[in-house]
Design a protein around this motif. Sequence first.
Motif, PDB file in Angstrom:
ATOM      1  N   HIS A 131       0.801  -1.219   0.000  1.00 57.72           N
ATOM      2  CA  HIS A 131       0.000   0.000   0.000  1.00 57.72           C
ATOM      3  C   HIS A 131       0.844   1.284   0.000  1.00 57.72           C
ATOM      4  CE1 HIS A 131      -3.556   2.424   0.842  1.00 57.72           C
ATOM      5  NE2 HIS A 131      -2.992   2.889   1.949  1.00 57.72           N
ATOM      6  N   PRO A 132       1.892   1.377   0.826  1.00 57.93           N
ATOM      7  CA  PRO A 132       2.677   2.625   0.832  1.00 57.93           C
ATOM      8  C   PRO A 132       3.351   2.940  -0.499  1.00 57.93           C
ATOM      9  CG  PRO A 132       3.163   1.336   2.787  1.00 57.93           C
ATOM     10  CD  PRO A 132       2.335   0.465   1.891  1.00 57.93           C
ATOM     11  N   ALA A 133       3.575   1.920  -1.321  1.00 59.22           N
ATOM     12  CA  ALA A 133       4.232   2.154  -2.610  1.00 59.22           C
ATOM     13  C   ALA A 133       3.285   2.724  -3.655  1.00 59.22           C
ATOM     14  CB  ALA A 133       4.838   0.847  -3.119  1.00 59.22           C
ATOM     15  N   VAL A 134       1.974   2.469  -3.538  1.00 58.83           N
ATOM     16  CA  VAL A 134       1.035   2.908  -4.574  1.00 58.83           C
ATOM     17  C   VAL A 134       0.141   4.065  -4.143  1.00 58.83           C
ATOM     18  CG1 VAL A 134       0.999   0.679  -5.728  1.00 58.83           C
ATOM     19  CG2 VAL A 134      -0.662   1.154  -3.952  1.00 58.83           C
ATOM     20  N   VAL A 135       0.097   4.343  -2.864  1.00 62.11           N
ATOM     21  CA  VAL A 135      -0.839   5.348  -2.345  1.00 62.11           C
ATOM     22  C   VAL A 135      -0.461   6.768  -2.775  1.00 62.11           C
ATOM     23  CG1 VAL A 135       0.258   5.775  -0.113  1.00 62.11           C
ATOM     24  CG2 VAL A 135      -2.213   5.857  -0.309  1.00 62.11           C
ATOM     25  N   HIS A 136       0.765   6.972  -3.197  1.00 62.02           N
ATOM     26  CA  HIS A 136       1.204   8.315  -3.587  1.00 62.02           C
ATOM     27  C   HIS A 136       0.494   8.832  -4.840  1.00 62.02           C
ATOM     28  CE1 HIS A 136       4.419   6.661  -1.110  1.00 62.02           C
ATOM     29  NE2 HIS A 136       4.530   7.895  -0.676  1.00 62.02           N
ATOM     30  N   PHE A 137       0.070   7.925  -5.708  1.00 67.10           N
ATOM     31  CA  PHE A 137      -0.572   8.370  -6.953  1.00 67.10           C
ATOM     32  C   PHE A 137      -1.880   9.107  -6.697  1.00 67.10           C
ATOM     33  CE2 PHE A 137       2.292   4.947  -8.243  1.00 67.10           C
ATOM     34  CZ  PHE A 137       3.053   5.638  -9.172  1.00 67.10           C
ATOM     35  N   PRO A 138      -2.847   8.521  -5.968  1.00 62.45           N
ATOM     36  CA  PRO A 138      -4.064   9.312  -5.719  1.00 62.45           C
ATOM     37  C   PRO A 138      -3.823  10.506  -4.804  1.00 62.45           C
ATOM     38  CG  PRO A 138      -4.214   7.183  -4.606  1.00 62.45           C
ATOM     39  CD  PRO A 138      -2.992   7.151  -5.478  1.00 62.45           C
ATOM     40  N   ILE A 139      -2.870  10.369  -3.873  1.00 69.32           N
ATOM     41  CA  ILE A 139      -2.587  11.485  -2.962  1.00 69.32           C
ATOM     42  C   ILE A 139      -2.100  12.707  -3.738  1.00 69.32           C
ATOM     43  CG2 ILE A 139      -0.950  12.290  -1.203  1.00 69.32           C
ATOM     44  CD1 ILE A 139      -1.321   9.645   0.230  1.00 69.32           C
TER      45      ILE A 139
END
Length: 167
Positions: A22-30
Amino acid sequence: MDTDTTKANANQLHAGRLPAIHPAVVHFPIVLFPVSAVFLILWFWQVNTFFLNAAYWSFMFAALGAVIAGGTGFLDYYNAPYPEHPEEGAGKTAKRHIRLGVILTVVALLGAIYFLVKKPIHDLTLVKWFAIVVFVEALLVIVQGFMGGLLVFKYHFGIEPRSPSQT
């Protein structure tokens, strides 16, 4: 190894065996939801079609990212290592984070599907509704990111336990 370190490591082990994704992909929507909001503000200010197109596609990719981030969030909650958490602390924050994440993802997915069919780029009467969805998503993702930060930095969710030699 001292007893406190052993107890802390034992508390951080969870039944799952997978690393946190999760921490690796959550940056895109953020990043993409607020960027979409900024492009919309620029469109309202300049009325340049480039900004509306940029807002639209930023939102679409953010919605896709929200679905992926939400899915990996569920996976991590049940599989990644995290400390034992009593209800009044990390567990309560994690459950709020999950509930808000579901709301954020459902709104993003429904908005993306609707605006994929009825494009605000071709029907300017839809821009106000598109703007409302984008600004709500940008606000939700900022709150969601704050709660995710609390889970990682305050409660150490998803962080592998370290032995004293690794610190």
